[in-house]
Write a protein that holds these residues in place. Sequence first.
Motif, PDB file in Angstrom:
ATOM      1  N   GLU A 170       0.818  -1.224   0.000  1.00 52.71           N
ATOM      2  CA  GLU A 170       0.000   0.000   0.000  1.00 52.71           C
ATOM      3  C   GLU A 170       0.850   1.271   0.000  1.00 52.71           C
ATOM      4  N   MET A 171       2.167   1.140   0.229  1.00 47.27           N
ATOM      5  CA  MET A 171       3.035   2.329   0.265  1.00 47.27           C
ATOM      6  C   MET A 171       3.024   3.098  -1.055  1.00 47.27           C
ATOM      7  N   VAL A 221      -0.901   9.745  -2.416  1.00 52.53           N
ATOM      8  CA  VAL A 221      -1.575  10.680  -1.505  1.00 52.53           C
ATOM      9  C   VAL A 221      -0.630  11.835  -1.149  1.00 52.53           C
ATOM     10  N   SER A 222       0.650  11.501  -0.899  1.00 49.56           N
ATOM     11  CA  SER A 222       1.628  12.558  -0.575  1.00 49.56           C
ATOM     12  C   SER A 222       1.726  13.557  -1.718  1.00 49.56           C
ATOM     13  N   ARG A 229       0.428   3.576  -2.907  1.00 48.28           N
ATOM     14  CA  ARG A 229      -0.776   4.441  -2.862  1.00 48.28           C
ATOM     15  C   ARG A 229      -0.564   5.614  -1.898  1.00 48.28           C
ATOM     16  N   TYR A 230       0.132   5.335  -0.789  1.00 46.17           N
ATOM     17  CA  TYR A 230       0.408   6.440   0.138  1.00 46.17           C
ATOM     18  C   TYR A 230       1.295   7.485  -0.539  1.00 46.17           C
TER      19      TYR A 230
END
Length: 198
Positions: free
Chosen positions: A114-115, A121-122, A117-118
């Motif tokens: 999931e990193m 978001v960033s 996708r994070y």
Amino acid sequence: MHWRRDVRRFRKDKIVDEKILHRTLSSSFHSAPSVGLSEPWRIIRIDSEHSRQVALTNFQEMNAKALDGYKGGKKQQYASLKLSGMQEAPVQLAIYCDDSTSKGSGLGAQSMTEMRRYSVVSAITLFWLAARSVGLGVGWVSILDPIRLTHDLGLSEDWTLVGYLCVGWPEEDNDTPELERYGWEKRTSVDDMNITSI
Ligand SMILES: Cc1cc2nc3c(=O)[nH]c(=O)nc-3n(C[C@H](O)[C@H](O)[C@H](O)COP(=O)(O)O)c2cc1C
């Protein structure tokens, strides 16, 4: 940061200059952190009448479904909220994460996939602030069926929708979230922010 807002009400008399949009997008996404330097964001401009209609219908159906989940006064209040600027925003962007990218060779994303996708978001957060710094408003729409939207737009199934962004010149500037102004929820005060030491 204090004056960044989620914007759902856009001026109809002012278009977004392409150069400003391009500079804001490229500077923020180019500067964003990403796991393993994978830069997994994929930016899709929703421009055609067909794509806009597909996205708007998706929102309207999901919003009606969400409304069904509330009862009584909360339902009435939900129905009165403006939860997207999709009817008027001059620029609309679907920001995807390419979960299958080989860029970065999996560094940092093997145990926590999931990193990626994070990371997207960033990047969106930087874009939100960059847009605010030139006076543009951004509104994040998440009341969507992401799988159906991806299919209806003919995009890769390896991509995950992270954010649907409405962009334009805001009708007004405000330092208080719209949901707070309409009595839906309050922002926690700085003094009440909990940082726990263990
Ligand atoms: C991941 C994410 C999804 C959101 N989705 C929606 C949405 O579907 N509709 C909406 O009106 N606002 C949406 N928002 C905006 C929030 O309601 C807003 O950020 C919050 O009320 C605080 O207001 P502010 O952004 O103006 O500070 C979303 C925000 C985030 C970060």
